[in-house]
Design a protein around this motif. Sequence first.
Motif, PDB file in Angstrom:
ATOM      1  N   SER A  37     -35.610  -2.973  26.427  1.00  0.00           N
ATOM      2  CA  SER A  37     -36.417  -2.170  26.555  1.00  0.00           C
ATOM      3  C   SER A  37     -36.312  -2.087  28.344  1.00  0.00           C
ATOM      4  O   SER A  37     -35.785  -1.133  28.599  1.00  0.00           O
ATOM      5  CB  SER A  37     -37.812  -2.901  27.358  1.00  0.00           C
ATOM      6  OG  SER A  37     -38.612  -2.159  27.954  1.00  0.00           O
ATOM      7  N   MET A  63     -38.246 -16.308  21.906  1.00  0.00           N
ATOM      8  CA  MET A  63     -36.086 -15.350  21.414  1.00  0.00           C
ATOM      9  C   MET A  63     -36.444 -14.208  21.067  1.00  0.00           C
ATOM     10  O   MET A  63     -35.983 -12.759  21.650  1.00  0.00           O
ATOM     11  CB  MET A  63     -35.277 -15.539  19.727  1.00  0.00           C
ATOM     12  CG  MET A  63     -34.523 -14.734  20.069  1.00  0.00           C
ATOM     13  SD  MET A  63     -33.194 -15.456  21.582  1.00  0.00           S
ATOM     14  CE  MET A  63     -31.872 -15.100  20.560  1.00  0.00           C
ATOM     15  N   SER A  64     -37.778 -13.965  20.215  1.00  0.00           N
ATOM     16  CA  SER A  64     -37.948 -12.093  19.573  1.00  0.00           C
ATOM     17  C   SER A  64     -38.759 -11.779  20.615  1.00  0.00           C
ATOM     18  O   SER A  64     -38.509  -9.955  21.086  1.00  0.00           O
ATOM     19  CB  SER A  64     -38.785 -12.214  18.473  1.00  0.00           C
ATOM     20  OG  SER A  64     -38.920 -10.376  18.583  1.00  0.00           O
ATOM     21  N   GLU A  65     -39.065 -11.754  21.657  1.00  0.00           N
ATOM     22  CA  GLU A  65     -39.619 -11.622  22.829  1.00  0.00           C
ATOM     23  C   GLU A  65     -38.768 -11.223  23.985  1.00  0.00           C
ATOM     24  O   GLU A  65     -38.522 -10.156  24.746  1.00  0.00           O
ATOM     25  CB  GLU A  65     -40.924 -12.489  23.265  1.00  0.00           C
ATOM     26  CG  GLU A  65     -41.480 -11.356  24.430  1.00  0.00           C
ATOM     27  CD  GLU A  65     -42.050 -12.651  25.407  1.00  0.00           C
ATOM     28  OE1 GLU A  65     -42.862 -12.653  26.223  1.00  0.00           O
ATOM     29  OE2 GLU A  65     -43.802 -13.436  24.431  1.00  0.00           O
ATOM     30  N   ASN A  66     -36.956 -12.135  24.018  1.00  0.00           N
ATOM     31  CA  ASN A  66     -36.525 -11.793  24.859  1.00  0.00           C
ATOM     32  C   ASN A  66     -35.763 -10.725  24.154  1.00  0.00           C
ATOM     33  O   ASN A  66     -35.213  -9.917  25.891  1.00  0.00           O
ATOM     34  CB  ASN A  66     -35.550 -12.842  25.248  1.00  0.00           C
ATOM     35  CG  ASN A  66     -36.639 -14.562  25.575  1.00  0.00           C
ATOM     36  OD1 ASN A  66     -37.264 -13.589  26.667  1.00  0.00           O
ATOM     37  ND2 ASN A  66     -36.050 -15.395  25.832  1.00  0.00           N
ATOM     38  N   MET A  67     -35.779 -10.526  23.635  1.00  0.00           N
ATOM     39  CA  MET A  67     -34.683  -9.490  22.890  1.00  0.00           C
ATOM     40  C   MET A  67     -35.461  -8.511  23.281  1.00  0.00           C
ATOM     41  O   MET A  67     -34.651  -7.093  23.358  1.00  0.00           O
ATOM     42  CB  MET A  67     -34.638  -9.402  21.680  1.00  0.00           C
ATOM     43  CG  MET A  67     -33.268  -9.001  20.523  1.00  0.00           C
ATOM     44  SD  MET A  67     -32.228  -8.701  21.743  1.00  0.00           S
ATOM     45  CE  MET A  67     -30.775  -9.739  20.798  1.00  0.00           C
ATOM     46  N   ASP A  68     -36.617  -7.802  23.108  1.00  0.00           N
ATOM     47  CA  ASP A  68     -37.752  -6.606  23.097  1.00  0.00           C
ATOM     48  C   ASP A  68     -37.400  -6.491  25.057  1.00  0.00           C
ATOM     49  O   ASP A  68     -37.269  -6.013  24.803  1.00  0.00           O
ATOM     50  CB  ASP A  68     -38.855  -6.911  23.039  1.00  0.00           C
ATOM     51  CG  ASP A  68     -39.460  -7.473  21.202  1.00  0.00           C
ATOM     52  OD1 ASP A  68     -38.100  -7.188  20.739  1.00  0.00           O
ATOM     53  OD2 ASP A  68     -40.882  -7.675  21.189  1.00  0.00           O
ATOM     54  N   LYS A  69     -37.658  -7.582  25.350  1.00  0.00           N
ATOM     55  CA  LYS A  69     -37.346  -7.235  27.121  1.00  0.00           C
ATOM     56  C   LYS A  69     -35.838  -6.866  27.328  1.00  0.00           C
ATOM     57  O   LYS A  69     -35.707  -5.824  28.167  1.00  0.00           O
ATOM     58  CB  LYS A  69     -37.614  -8.461  27.590  1.00  0.00           C
ATOM     59  CG  LYS A  69     -38.926  -8.651  27.993  1.00  0.00           C
ATOM     60  CD  LYS A  69     -39.073  -9.729  28.760  1.00  0.00           C
ATOM     61  CE  LYS A  69     -40.477 -10.420  28.612  1.00  0.00           C
ATOM     62  NZ  LYS A  69     -40.650 -11.866  29.362  1.00  0.00           N
ATOM     63  N   ALA A  70     -34.906  -7.274  26.815  1.00  0.00           N
ATOM     64  CA  ALA A  70     -33.717  -6.818  26.859  1.00  0.00           C
ATOM     65  C   ALA A  70     -33.438  -5.057  26.311  1.00  0.00           C
ATOM     66  O   ALA A  70     -32.814  -4.909  27.446  1.00  0.00           O
ATOM     67  CB  ALA A  70     -32.693  -7.906  26.402  1.00  0.00           C
TER      68      ALA A  70
END
Length: 150
Positions: free
Chosen positions: A10, A1-8
């Motif tokens: 970015s 979930m955190s990785e998706n949030m970081d991509k969003a």
Amino acid sequence: MSENMDKAVSLVHKAKKWMTFIVLILMTLIVALAIVELGIILFLDIFDPTDDVLFLEIDELFQIFGFFFIILIGFELVETVEMYFKDNVIHAEVVLLVAVIAVARKVILLDLDKYEPLAIIGLGVIIFSLGGCYWLIKHSYRAKLNKDGA
């Protein structure tokens, strides 16, 4: 979930950078076109064949000076967007400078007969407030520089 949030996040930052760049290009284009228009107006006013004198009349001078101030405001706005593009921070000093120039333009072109005395007093309060804010920001920058440099 955190990785998706970081991509969003970015992706949003990249989109914001592109939008800021587009605004910077459009504002630069508008200022350039305003300069061209000022040159055309100045040329036509000076070399007006219906006018008997070579000099500009007072209303033409006010129109041209007003145009100069609008272009100066445009320069400052371009600088504001450019600084935001580089630093991703809106600099209050530059924004206040744009406001001071805009109010100065209004004061210079002001027809005192058209306004109530209270409105003119209000404009004076605005000028004083903007000047005070600008001084406070400059003073705080100097104090910070002296503190960091010492």
